[in-house]
Design a protein around this motif. Structure first.
Motif, PDB file in Angstrom:
ATOM      1  N   PHE A   1       1.351  -3.286  -8.718  1.00 20.28           N
ATOM      2  CA  PHE A   1       0.106  -2.524  -8.609  1.00 20.28           C
ATOM      3  C   PHE A   1      -0.479  -2.058  -9.946  1.00 20.28           C
ATOM      4  O   PHE A   1      -1.701  -1.948 -10.058  1.00 20.28           O
ATOM      5  CB  PHE A   1       0.248  -1.359  -7.615  1.00 20.28           C
ATOM      6  CG  PHE A   1       1.015  -0.170  -8.106  1.00 20.28           C
ATOM      7  CD1 PHE A   1       0.395   0.827  -8.837  1.00 20.28           C
ATOM      8  CD2 PHE A   1       2.368  -0.052  -7.832  1.00 20.28           C
ATOM      9  CE1 PHE A   1       1.103   1.926  -9.277  1.00 20.28           C
ATOM     10  CE2 PHE A   1       3.077   1.042  -8.264  1.00 20.28           C
ATOM     11  CZ  PHE A   1       2.450   2.033  -8.994  1.00 20.28           C
TER      12      PHE A   1
ATOM     13  N   THR B   1      -4.626  -1.802 -11.224  1.00 19.39           N
ATOM     14  CA  THR B   1      -5.092  -0.413 -11.235  1.00 19.39           C
ATOM     15  C   THR B   1      -5.616  -0.157 -12.641  1.00 19.39           C
ATOM     16  O   THR B   1      -4.893   0.273 -13.525  1.00 19.39           O
ATOM     17  CB  THR B   1      -3.931   0.553 -10.884  1.00 19.39           C
ATOM     18  OG1 THR B   1      -3.366   0.158  -9.643  1.00 19.39           O
ATOM     19  CG2 THR B   1      -4.426   1.984 -10.782  1.00 19.39           C
TER      20      THR B   1
ATOM     21  N   ASP C   1      -9.976   2.545  -8.855  1.00 20.76           N
ATOM     22  CA  ASP C   1      -8.918   1.763  -8.188  1.00 20.76           C
ATOM     23  C   ASP C   1      -7.923   2.694  -7.501  1.00 20.76           C
ATOM     24  O   ASP C   1      -7.475   2.433  -6.387  1.00 20.76           O
ATOM     25  CB  ASP C   1      -8.191   0.863  -9.187  1.00 20.76           C
ATOM     26  CG  ASP C   1      -9.095  -0.185  -9.809  1.00 20.76           C
ATOM     27  OD1 ASP C   1     -10.074  -0.602  -9.156  1.00 20.76           O
ATOM     28  OD2 ASP C   1      -8.820  -0.572 -10.960  1.00 20.76           O
ATOM     29  N   THR C   2      -7.587   3.779  -8.181  1.00 21.91           N
ATOM     30  CA  THR C   2      -6.666   4.757  -7.599  1.00 21.91           C
ATOM     31  C   THR C   2      -7.343   5.468  -6.430  1.00 21.91           C
ATOM     32  O   THR C   2      -6.706   5.712  -5.393  1.00 21.91           O
ATOM     33  CB  THR C   2      -6.218   5.770  -8.663  1.00 21.91           C
ATOM     34  OG1 THR C   2      -5.727   5.059  -9.791  1.00 21.91           O
ATOM     35  CG2 THR C   2      -5.114   6.656  -8.147  1.00 21.91           C
TER      36      THR C   2
ATOM     37  N   PHE D   1      -7.151   3.238  -3.463  1.00 22.97           N
ATOM     38  CA  PHE D   1      -5.795   3.252  -2.905  1.00 22.97           C
ATOM     39  C   PHE D   1      -5.589   4.491  -2.033  1.00 22.97           C
ATOM     40  O   PHE D   1      -5.060   4.410  -0.921  1.00 22.97           O
ATOM     41  CB  PHE D   1      -4.762   3.216  -4.038  1.00 22.97           C
ATOM     42  CG  PHE D   1      -3.383   3.581  -3.594  1.00 22.97           C
ATOM     43  CD1 PHE D   1      -2.608   2.691  -2.879  1.00 22.97           C
ATOM     44  CD2 PHE D   1      -2.865   4.841  -3.869  1.00 22.97           C
ATOM     45  CE1 PHE D   1      -1.338   3.038  -2.438  1.00 22.97           C
ATOM     46  CE2 PHE D   1      -1.601   5.201  -3.445  1.00 22.97           C
ATOM     47  CZ  PHE D   1      -0.830   4.288  -2.728  1.00 22.97           C
TER      48      PHE D   1
ATOM     49  N   LYS E   1      -7.450   4.149   1.223  1.00 22.50           N
ATOM     50  CA  LYS E   1      -6.720   3.229   2.118  1.00 22.50           C
ATOM     51  C   LYS E   1      -5.508   3.926   2.730  1.00 22.50           C
ATOM     52  O   LYS E   1      -5.220   3.765   3.918  1.00 22.50           O
ATOM     53  CB  LYS E   1      -6.285   1.991   1.326  1.00 22.50           C
ATOM     54  CG  LYS E   1      -5.560   0.960   2.143  1.00 22.50           C
ATOM     55  CD  LYS E   1      -5.186  -0.242   1.279  1.00 22.50           C
ATOM     56  CE  LYS E   1      -4.330  -1.220   2.050  1.00 22.50           C
ATOM     57  NZ  LYS E   1      -3.919  -2.358   1.222  1.00 22.50           N
ATOM     58  N   SER E   2      -4.808   4.719   1.931  1.00 26.03           N
ATOM     59  CA  SER E   2      -3.644   5.448   2.426  1.00 26.03           C
ATOM     60  C   SER E   2      -4.045   6.458   3.506  1.00 26.03           C
ATOM     61  O   SER E   2      -3.364   6.582   4.531  1.00 26.03           O
ATOM     62  CB  SER E   2      -2.940   6.172   1.271  1.00 26.03           C
ATOM     63  OG  SER E   2      -1.884   6.969   1.754  1.00 26.03           O
TER      64      SER E   2
END
Length: 183
Positions: A40, A44, A49-50, A53, A56-57
């Motif tokens: 990852f 990233t 990008d973070t 993530f 999505k989490s």
């Protein structure tokens, strides 16, 4: 589990959009070390990008199919731990974790994993947890071994990373094998 206290210096909490910048900074500061074993960091490349993530989490959390939490130590994000998925029919999950360079060697990953194991078995009613690590990542492998996991096998050439193939060691822990969490 939205927030779980591990000790007076360390807690876990669900990652939220407001954590994106700090989480990115830990990844960026430790990019080479984390990227030696995990893919990852190579994709990233900015705070967005973070943030994606984390979004999505949170979606997976809402769908009851896993989530990632931050590991906080002395008020700072030290790394992350998460359920990669939750298979409710088989009552099992896989847990992944990583720490920034500045936070390794303090037992934080073992304490966080211990907390997640306890949560998995006692709160979620799961029966099995898996942890998969690169076979050459000895520091990461000691964590499930220390917590009583059984090495169940090795998947050869599991991942191509940094110009070489890496085998993946699969560890498993059944509910009846779990003892007291590490504090």
């Amino acid at each position: 589990m939205y927030k779980a206290t591990i000790d007076s210096e360390t807690h876990l909490a669900i990652l939220e959009p407001r954590h994106a910048k700090e989480l990115y900074q830990v990844i960026d500061d430790s990019r080479e070390t984390i990227g030696e074993w995990l893919s990852f960091p190579s994709h990233t490349n900015k705070v967005d990008d973070t943030a994606a993530f984390i979004k999505k989490s949170l979606k997976r959390l809402a769908e009851n199919n896993g989530y990632w939490a931050g590991i906080w130590h002395n008020g700072r994000i030290a790394g992350s731990i998460g359920f990669l998925y939750i298979d409710w029919s088989a009552k099992k999950t896989e847990i992944g974790y990583w720490l920034g360079d500045e936070f390794t060697g303090k037992g934080l990953a073992a304490k966080a994993l211990s907390q997640f194991i306890d949560h998995s078995f006692n709160d979620l009613g799961l029966r099995k947890i898996e942890v998969n690590t690169a076979s050459k990542n000895l520091r990461s492998r000691t964590i499930p071994e220390k917590l009583g996991f059984t090495q169940e096998g090795t998947i050869r050439n599991y991942e191509y990373l940094n110009g070489e193939y890496h085998d993946r060691v699969i560890y498993g822990l059944l509910k009846e094998e779990w003892h007291l969490p590490i504090k």
